[in-house]
Design an enzyme around this catalytic site. Structure first.
Site, PDB file in Angstrom:
ATOM      1  N   HIS A 117      16.775  -7.015  42.166  1.00 26.14           N
ATOM      2  CA  HIS A 117      15.470  -7.022  42.830  1.00 26.14           C
ATOM      3  C   HIS A 117      14.357  -7.526  41.925  1.00 26.14           C
ATOM      4  O   HIS A 117      13.301  -7.931  42.409  1.00 26.14           O
ATOM      5  CB  HIS A 117      15.142  -5.613  43.341  1.00 26.14           C
ATOM      6  N   HIS A 182       5.176   1.830  34.113  1.00 27.70           N
ATOM      7  CA  HIS A 182       6.142   2.675  34.824  1.00 27.70           C
ATOM      8  C   HIS A 182       7.285   3.024  33.889  1.00 27.70           C
ATOM      9  O   HIS A 182       7.585   2.300  32.941  1.00 27.70           O
ATOM     10  CB  HIS A 182       6.661   2.003  36.093  1.00 27.70           C
TER      11      HIS A 182
END
Length: 314
Positions: A117, A182
């Site tokens: 992804h 993140h």
């Protein structure tokens, strides 16, 4: 005169469409992606250089290059992204690899790259799938130290790509797919479980059960982060803003002076993915360019400081 060039920095999250988010947050995200799509399609690229990371789907610790160009690439179709072959510009990929080697920039080359992804989501959001203009995929290691390229080297790679593009007639879109702040549950070789260390070392195709378990684990991590019930490092909107501002205003000299330790300490272990933006941005002139899209929002449910930045030379 060189052909027009555009830069798109776009975060990705495998949890988009999986974890629930508020209607307001979803509307804002969708609007930003729609703006990016509109501006990219208006630019009408004839060639795409896509810089992205991997999450132990295509590259493993048995052999982990800092950078790798793909002369062919296949999406594994993880989470909700499409599987299948990317429309790779094979001749351009090989020519870029040759030029980099001639310019003393040693680069790995994959004749059968597998991507996840980290590459396919950007193409999916912009073109609806993998039927895109010709693309040169460039992998950037963002998970496995000590082989994560430093900020200075990422900028140097982007500049070298820019020199190569100077000789091409095509309108080129450079996409950096990753980041920003993140720290998802991506294991490292410091993990105490030898089975997990083995899993991120030896390349093999996961079973459907293993893939489903991984998806659920990441989904649960996102909801725990949103609930404030997580040991993961929280998102850092201030760090994200400083990073995006530096790229928008061409402050690359200052950006590459940031320390590697500060990236992980302030923005999380996976914030190295933001270096995909730096590589792509450095292929354009350093001077401030016309910026027509600058969007940011922190979405803990998606474990994403989600940013979108678009600018072009003409």
């Amino acid at each position: 005169m060189t052909a027009p060039r555009a830069f798109l920095g776009m975060s990705h999250s495998p949890l988009l469409g999986l974890n629930p988010i508020s209607a307001e947050v979803e509307q804002s995200l969708n609007a930003a992606v729609a703006q990016a799509r509109q501006q990219v399609l208006a630019f009408d690229p004839e060639l795409i250089v896509l810089v992205g990371p991997d999450h132990y789907n295509g590259f493993f610790n048995e052999l982990m290059p800092p950078f790798c160009i793909g002369s062919a690439a296949t999406s594994v179709g993880d989470y909700l992204t499409p599987p299948g072959e990317l429309n790779v510009a094979t001749d351009a990929a090989l020519a870029l690899a040759t030029r980099l080697m001639d310019d003393d920039f040693d680069i790995a080359l994959s004749r059968r790259m597998q991507v996840d992804h980290g590459f396919s989501q950007a193409l999916q959001f912009l073109w609806g799938g993998l039927d895109t203009p010709p693309v040169v995929p460039i992998f950037l290691n963002a998970v496995a130290q000590p082989g994560i390229a430093r900020l200075r080297r990422c900028r140097q790679l982007g500049q070298a790509i820019g020199h190569f593009l100077d000789g091409l007639p095509q309108r080129t879109l450079l996409i950096g797919s990753g980041g920003l702040s993140h720290e998802p549950p991506v294991p490292t070789l410091a993990h105490p479980d030898p089975a997990i260390r083995e899993r991120i070392t030896i390349k093999r195709e996961p079973t459907q059960a293993e893939r489903a378990a991984k998806t659920q684990r990441v989904m649960d991590a996102g909801m725990a982060l949103a609930a404030g019930d997580s040991s993961m490092k929280p998102l850092n909107p201030d760090w994200d803003k400083r990073y995006m501002d530096a790229l928008e205003h061409g402050q690359l000299d200052a950006l590459v002076q940031w320390t590697e330790d500060s990236i992980e300490q302030e923005a999380g272990l996976s914030a190295h993915e933001s270096k995909t933006w730096l590589v792509a941005r450095a292929a354009l002139p350093q001077a401030p360019l016309r910026c027509t899209l600058h969007h940011y929002q922190a979405v803990p449910e998606l474990i994403a400081g989600y940013g979108v930045l678009f600018m072009q030379t003409a």
